[in-house]
Structure formats: structure tokens, C-alpha cells
Design an enzyme around this catalytic site. Structure first.
Site, PDB file in Angstrom:
ATOM      1  N   SER A  41    -121.417  67.067   5.636  1.00 27.61           N
ATOM      2  CA  SER A  41    -122.458  67.188   6.648  1.00 27.61           C
ATOM      3  C   SER A  41    -122.921  65.799   7.072  1.00 27.61           C
ATOM      4  O   SER A  41    -122.214  64.814   6.857  1.00 27.61           O
ATOM      5  CB  SER A  41    -123.623  68.023   6.084  1.00 27.61           C
ATOM      6  OG  SER A  41    -124.501  68.400   7.116  1.00 27.61           O
ATOM      7  N   ASN A  42    -124.081  65.694   7.705  1.00 28.50           N
ATOM      8  CA  ASN A  42    -124.607  64.406   8.156  1.00 28.50           C
ATOM      9  C   ASN A  42    -126.131  64.414   8.036  1.00 28.50           C
ATOM     10  O   ASN A  42    -126.718  65.415   7.644  1.00 28.50           O
ATOM     11  CB  ASN A  42    -124.147  64.111   9.592  1.00 28.50           C
ATOM     12  CG  ASN A  42    -124.610  65.179  10.546  1.00 28.50           C
ATOM     13  OD1 ASN A  42    -125.802  65.352  10.787  1.00 28.50           O
ATOM     14  ND2 ASN A  42    -123.661  65.940  11.097  1.00 28.50           N
ATOM     15  N   TYR A  43    -126.761  63.302   8.392  1.00 27.45           N
ATOM     16  CA  TYR A  43    -128.197  63.111   8.142  1.00 27.45           C
ATOM     17  C   TYR A  43    -129.113  63.712   9.207  1.00 27.45           C
ATOM     18  O   TYR A  43    -130.323  63.496   9.159  1.00 27.45           O
ATOM     19  CB  TYR A  43    -128.506  61.621   8.007  1.00 27.45           C
ATOM     20  CG  TYR A  43    -128.044  61.017   6.700  1.00 27.45           C
ATOM     21  CD1 TYR A  43    -128.642  61.387   5.498  1.00 27.45           C
ATOM     22  CD2 TYR A  43    -127.026  60.084   6.670  1.00 27.45           C
ATOM     23  CE1 TYR A  43    -128.230  60.833   4.293  1.00 27.45           C
ATOM     24  CE2 TYR A  43    -126.603  59.516   5.478  1.00 27.45           C
ATOM     25  CZ  TYR A  43    -127.214  59.898   4.288  1.00 27.45           C
ATOM     26  OH  TYR A  43    -126.801  59.346   3.115  1.00 27.45           O
ATOM     27  N   SER A  44    -128.592  64.456  10.178  1.00 27.31           N
ATOM     28  CA  SER A  44    -129.459  65.027  11.223  1.00 27.31           C
ATOM     29  C   SER A  44    -130.570  65.896  10.614  1.00 27.31           C
ATOM     30  O   SER A  44    -130.303  66.757   9.777  1.00 27.31           O
ATOM     31  CB  SER A  44    -128.616  65.879  12.180  1.00 27.31           C
ATOM     32  OG  SER A  44    -129.471  66.577  13.060  1.00 27.31           O
ATOM     33  N   ALA A  67    -125.962  67.438  15.798  1.00 24.84           N
ATOM     34  CA  ALA A  67    -124.987  66.472  15.283  1.00 24.84           C
ATOM     35  C   ALA A  67    -123.834  67.271  14.688  1.00 24.84           C
ATOM     36  O   ALA A  67    -123.847  67.639  13.511  1.00 24.84           O
ATOM     37  CB  ALA A  67    -125.631  65.575  14.241  1.00 24.84           C
TER      38      ALA A  67
END
Ligand code: CTP
Ligand code: CA
Length: 225
Positions: free
Chosen positions: A33-36, A100
Site C-alpha cells: 500500500s502507500n501513505y495516503s 493514491a
């Protein structure tokens, strides 16, 4: 829900917002995943509802509550977000893609938890579908608004996305700037329009930025520069 200073700019309009990260599964207990945080997209959905729109928010996993008066469609992966967006595109007037979306996902998803072994572990990744690019290819009357989260060459990359995804507006931010980016409650964005107008906004709260973005979208649709 409505305040005297909320202009009814989007009465009768269907606005679809995507927000948050996506999760791409590796096995039953792990994902990429990502930091959004989802904050920018949720703020846009909330403000669009206050401005009179009928709002659907397709959201990846976030810690945020659904804004008042907004229909929320929870999704996890890029593939699920794609399905949710495409199913609603025909009846949508304005799409704002603040999510994101993961660019890659594990090529093979293990049915059982992957057990550790001695030595390194390599995960083969494959590309996800570009939701916004697909919308650009299929759009008829819809206004498409994309985001460009960059760490360098902001204007160049933002304009490239405007062109390649056939967007009407792109909201660009430098995620490495102090006060901008994924986690916080503030942002510093520049709005690039297809008609060549460019509007850099100073540091402001994501709620304020959401209102400015929506006012700019409205001005663009009215041909006001
Ligand atoms: N986007 C999308 N589907 C994807 C990837 C991105 O719809 N699979 C959308 C995002 O929601 C955003 C815009 O495209 O509105 C730009 O996303 P961004 O990650 O900045 O650009 P990419 O085109 O993925 O290019 P790169 O990550 O290489 O900069
Ligand atoms: Ca990307």
C-alpha cells in the site's frame, strides 16, 4: 448542512470522488500500500456535498468517517476501485480522482500465509489498470480531474498527466514540501487547467484547498479564467 457562504455551484450535478490508498494483497495476512490518508479526497467530497452536488465517494481503506450527505463505496484494491468507478461513470458529471492507486500488485496471491525461509525473498509485481487513463479514453461529457503527487519536476509531470490521461484539470502537489502531502491537515497545490490557466495556491488546510479546487473546476466548466 448548508451554510450561507457555501455557493450552490454543483446543484443537480453527480460528483464521483475517489480517495485513500489501495491495498494489493500478497497473502491472507499481507498487502502492499502507500501513505495516503484519504484526507484530501474526503475534504473534496464533503465540500462538493455542501456546494449542492450529489456525491459518491469511492474510498480505499482510511481511518476517516464518511462525510455528511455523501454516499460511500468502500473498496480495497485498484481492481475493486476500477469496478466501482466504471459502474458509476455513465451517470457521473465530474470525476475527481484523489486516490493514491497502487501502480503494481503482486503477480501471484498466495492462498495460505507465506512462511519465512532462510535468505532473501523476491515478490514479482505486475501493473494495475490505470483507472483515470481508462476514464479519459471513455469519457463523453464528463469532466475529469486528476491528482499528481510528485517529488520533483512538478509542472512537467503534471502537464504530462493532463495530456496522457485526457484530463480537464490536474491538481499537483510536491509531497516532499513542508505542509504538503499525504498525512497532514494542510496542503500546497497548483491547479493546471486544460485551457492553459494555472493557479498556484498557498499553504492552506485541506478543507480550504478542497473548496478552492471545486471553485476552480466550476470556473473551468463555465469558461471563466
Ligand atoms: N491513477 C489511477 N489509476 C492508477 C494510477 C493512478 O486512476 N492505476 C490516478 C490517480 O488517482 C491520480 C492520477 O492517476 O489522480 C495520477 O496518479 P499518479 O500516481 O500521480 O500518476 P501515475 O500516472 O500513476 O504516474 P507515476 O506514479 O509514475 O508518477
Ligand atoms: Ca502512480
Amino acid at each position: 448542512r448548508f451554510f450561507a457562504d457555501d455557493p450552490p455551484l454543483f446543484c443537480g450535478k453527480h460528483v464521483l470522488v475517489t480517495a485513500g490508498p489501495t491495498r494489493e494483497k500478497l497473502d491472507p495476512v499481507r498487502y502492499f500500500s502507500n501513505y495516503s490518508s484519504g484526507k484530501m479526497g474526503y475534504a473534496i467530497a464533503e465540500a462538493a456535498a455542501r456546494f449542492g452536488a450529489s456525491v459518491t465517494l469511492v474510498s480505499g481503506p482510511t481511518a476517516l468517517a464518511a462525510p455528511d450527505g455523501v454516499e460511500i463505496v468502500p473498496v480495497e484494491s485498484a481492481a475493486e476501485m476500477y469496478e466501482a468507478v466504471m459502474a458509476r461513470f455513465a451517470e457521473t458529471d465530474i470525476v475527481i480522482k484523489a486516490a493514491a492507486v497502487a501502480d503494481y500488485r503482486p503477480k501471484y496471491v498466495a492462498a495460505e500465509k507465506i512462511k519465512k525461509q532462510p535468505g532473501d525473498y523476491v515478490v514479482e509485481m505486475e501493473r494495475t489498470i490505470d483507472i483515470l487513463k481508462t476514464l479519459g479514453e471513455q469519457k463523453t461529457r464528463q469532466i475529469l480531474v486528476g491528482f499528481a503527487a510528485e517529488t520533483d519536476n512538478l509542472e512537467q509531470y503534471a502537464l504530462k498527466k493532463l495530456e496522457e490521461k485526457r484530463l480537464d484539470l490536474v491538481i499537483a502537489n510536491n509531497v516532499t514540501e513542508e505542509g504538503a502531502g499525504f498525512a497532514g491537515d494542510t496542503n500546497i497545490v497548483t491547479i493546471f487547467r486544460r485551457d492553459g490557466a494555472t493557479r498556484p495556491l498557498p499553504l492552506m488546510t485541506k478543507r480550504e484547498a478542497a473548496e478552492e479546487i471545486l471553485k476552480e473546476i466550476h470556473a473551468y466548466t463555465e469558461g471563466i479564467r
